[in-house]
Design a protein around this motif. Sequence first.
Motif, PDB file in Angstrom:
ATOM      1  N   VAL A 146      -6.656   5.821  -4.673  1.00 19.76           N
ATOM      2  CA  VAL A 146      -7.399   4.838  -5.469  1.00 19.76           C
ATOM      3  C   VAL A 146      -6.478   3.684  -5.874  1.00 19.76           C
ATOM      4  N   GLN A 147      -5.182   3.969  -6.095  1.00 19.02           N
ATOM      5  CA  GLN A 147      -4.240   2.902  -6.423  1.00 19.02           C
ATOM      6  C   GLN A 147      -4.022   1.984  -5.222  1.00 19.02           C
ATOM      7  N   ILE A 148      -3.910   2.576  -4.036  1.00 19.50           N
ATOM      8  CA  ILE A 148      -3.741   1.769  -2.831  1.00 19.50           C
ATOM      9  C   ILE A 148      -4.971   0.905  -2.593  1.00 19.50           C
ATOM     10  N   MET A 149      -6.153   1.474  -2.822  1.00 20.70           N
ATOM     11  CA  MET A 149      -7.383   0.702  -2.648  1.00 20.70           C
ATOM     12  C   MET A 149      -7.470  -0.443  -3.652  1.00 20.70           C
ATOM     13  N   MET A 150      -6.920  -0.257  -4.848  1.00 14.81           N
ATOM     14  CA  MET A 150      -6.904  -1.362  -5.820  1.00 14.81           C
ATOM     15  C   MET A 150      -6.020  -2.508  -5.332  1.00 14.81           C
ATOM     16  N   LEU A 151      -4.883  -2.184  -4.739  1.00 15.84           N
ATOM     17  CA  LEU A 151      -4.043  -3.238  -4.165  1.00 15.84           C
ATOM     18  C   LEU A 151      -4.781  -3.941  -3.029  1.00 15.84           C
ATOM     19  N   ARG A 152      -5.552  -3.180  -2.261  1.00 22.59           N
ATOM     20  CA  ARG A 152      -6.354  -3.776  -1.189  1.00 22.59           C
ATOM     21  C   ARG A 152      -7.390  -4.740  -1.775  1.00 22.59           C
ATOM     22  N   ASP A 208       0.993  -0.199   5.514  1.00 25.35           N
ATOM     23  CA  ASP A 208       0.730  -1.142   6.602  1.00 25.35           C
ATOM     24  C   ASP A 208      -0.712  -1.062   7.088  1.00 25.35           C
ATOM     25  N   ARG A 209      -1.366   0.066   6.878  1.00 19.40           N
ATOM     26  CA  ARG A 209      -2.773   0.199   7.291  1.00 19.40           C
ATOM     27  C   ARG A 209      -3.721  -0.478   6.310  1.00 19.40           C
ATOM     28  N   PHE A 210      -3.355  -0.481   5.043  1.00 20.66           N
ATOM     29  CA  PHE A 210      -4.279  -0.961   4.011  1.00 20.66           C
ATOM     30  C   PHE A 210      -4.038  -2.417   3.604  1.00 20.66           C
ATOM     31  N   LEU A 211      -2.836  -2.920   3.814  1.00 21.54           N
ATOM     32  CA  LEU A 211      -2.469  -4.243   3.318  1.00 21.54           C
ATOM     33  C   LEU A 211      -1.886  -5.098   4.429  1.00 21.54           C
ATOM     34  N   THR A 212      -1.983  -6.418   4.253  1.00 18.02           N
ATOM     35  CA  THR A 212      -1.348  -7.369   5.166  1.00 18.02           C
ATOM     36  C   THR A 212      -0.061  -7.867   4.519  1.00 18.02           C
ATOM     37  N   PHE A 213       1.063  -7.554   5.157  1.00 16.04           N
ATOM     38  CA  PHE A 213       2.363  -7.957   4.636  1.00 16.04           C
ATOM     39  C   PHE A 213       2.815  -9.251   5.308  1.00 16.04           C
TER      40      PHE A 213
END
Length: 415
Positions: free
Chosen positions: A55-61, A111-116
Motif C-alpha cells: 500500500v505504501q508503494i501504491m501511494m508513491l505510484r 522499477d515496476r511501480f515507478l518511473t525513475f
Amino acid sequence: MTEHTSDLLRLLATRGYIHQLTDAAGLDALANKQVVPGYIGFDATAPSLHIGSLVQIMMLRCLQKAGHKPIVLMGGGTTKVGDPSGKDESRRLLSDADIADNIASIRRVFDRFLTFGDGPTDAILVDNAEWLDALDYIPFLRDVGRHFTINRMLAFDSVKLRLDREQPLTFLEFNYMILQAYDFLELSRRVGCRLQLGGSDQWGNIVNGIELTRRIDGVEVFGLTTPLITTADGAKMGKTASGAVWLNEDQLSAYDYWQFWRNTDDRDVGRFLKLFTDLPLDEIERLSSLEGAEINAAKKALADAATALCRGDAAAAEAAETARRTFEEGAAGDSLPTLAVAGSIGIVDALVGLGLAASKGEARRLIKGGGARVGTEKVIDEGLIVTVGAEPVRIAAGKKHHGLLVSSEIHEALL
C-alpha cells in the motif's frame, strides 16, 4: 469525506489511502501550486519487501500519477538500528554487505511501480546511510537531540509496548525515532522534500520529523498516513498460513502471488481493487457489485491487475492460464512449482520441497488437519512415500496451493 482541491489528495482519498493528515488545506494548496516531492522509508531487513509494504508503494505510484515526485528512501542507515514499532523484540543486526545486497534486490520491485529518472516528477531512490553513517555523535546530540524529550519518547506506542510487556528495548532502538525525524530534515534540505507518507503506526515518527524540520530550518512540511490494512476477518494484510507474501519473483512465484489475490475474501474485493490496482473507479464499482458465483470474476480481475503491476503482464497472464488449466481443466500448468525426484520421496519432504509448507512440522500439521493431497487422494499418513515415474505427481496443500513432483531423469533430459 473532506473536499480536496488538488489532484493528489482527491486521488488518494477516493481510493482509500488517507487516514491522517497533518494539514490537509496546506498540502492541498501546495500540491495545486508546485510539484510536491514526497517520500516513504523502507528498511532493508530482507532481500524483498512483502505485501504489507504494497500500500505504501501504491501511494508513491499515486503521487507520481498525480504529477508529483516520489522519493524512495532506503534505510541503509536505519536498518542498522531497527525500528521498534510493532515489535516485541530486537531485530537481528545485519552486516553492511547484507544490507547492500538487500537494497539492490528490493530496488527491482520499485522499477515496476515507478518511473525513475532526472525529470521533475521522476522517482529517485536515496539511501539514508549517506548522511546517517557520517554523523558525528556529539554534534548530532547537540543540534538534533535537544529537540526531543525523554518524556515524549517514552509515551510512544512503540516504546510503551515493549516496556508494558517487560521486553527489553535497547538504547540503539530508542534512537530510531530521532534518526527517522532527521531523515525528513535531510531530505528537505537535499531534494526539497515536503511530504512524508507512511502507515498509521508511523504517525508519531512523521510528526517528529515535521516538528524537527520546522524548528531547525523553519520549513513547512507535511505528513499523511494510511489506515492499517486488515482483511475482513480482522487479520493483518499479507499474513498467511504459509508465510509472507513476498513481492520479488525470486522469493515467491508469480502463480502463488496471483493465487493470493484470487483467494481474497468476498468482502475485501472492492477495497483491494481500489488500493492495489489502477483499474478505473467505475469498473471497480461494477466488479464490486457482482454477487454469488460472479464475484469470482472480480477476484480474477484483482489477481490479474495486481500481479501485472508487480510481476508484469506476461507473468500475470501465465499465472492466470495456469490457474485456469489447473482448476478448470484439471491439467498441470507450466508455472506450478516443481520438484525433481529420483524415484520416490516422503510426503513431508515433498510438501517442504515444493514450498507448500514452510517446515516439516508445518507439513505434519497440514497432513494431520486433512489439508494435504496426492492427486485427488487425501493424505492420512505422514510417513507416506510418493513414487514418481513417467507422469508428474500433483501435490496439494489445501484447495488452492499445488505443486508437481517430476522424475529427475525426465527433468534432466528436458534441460
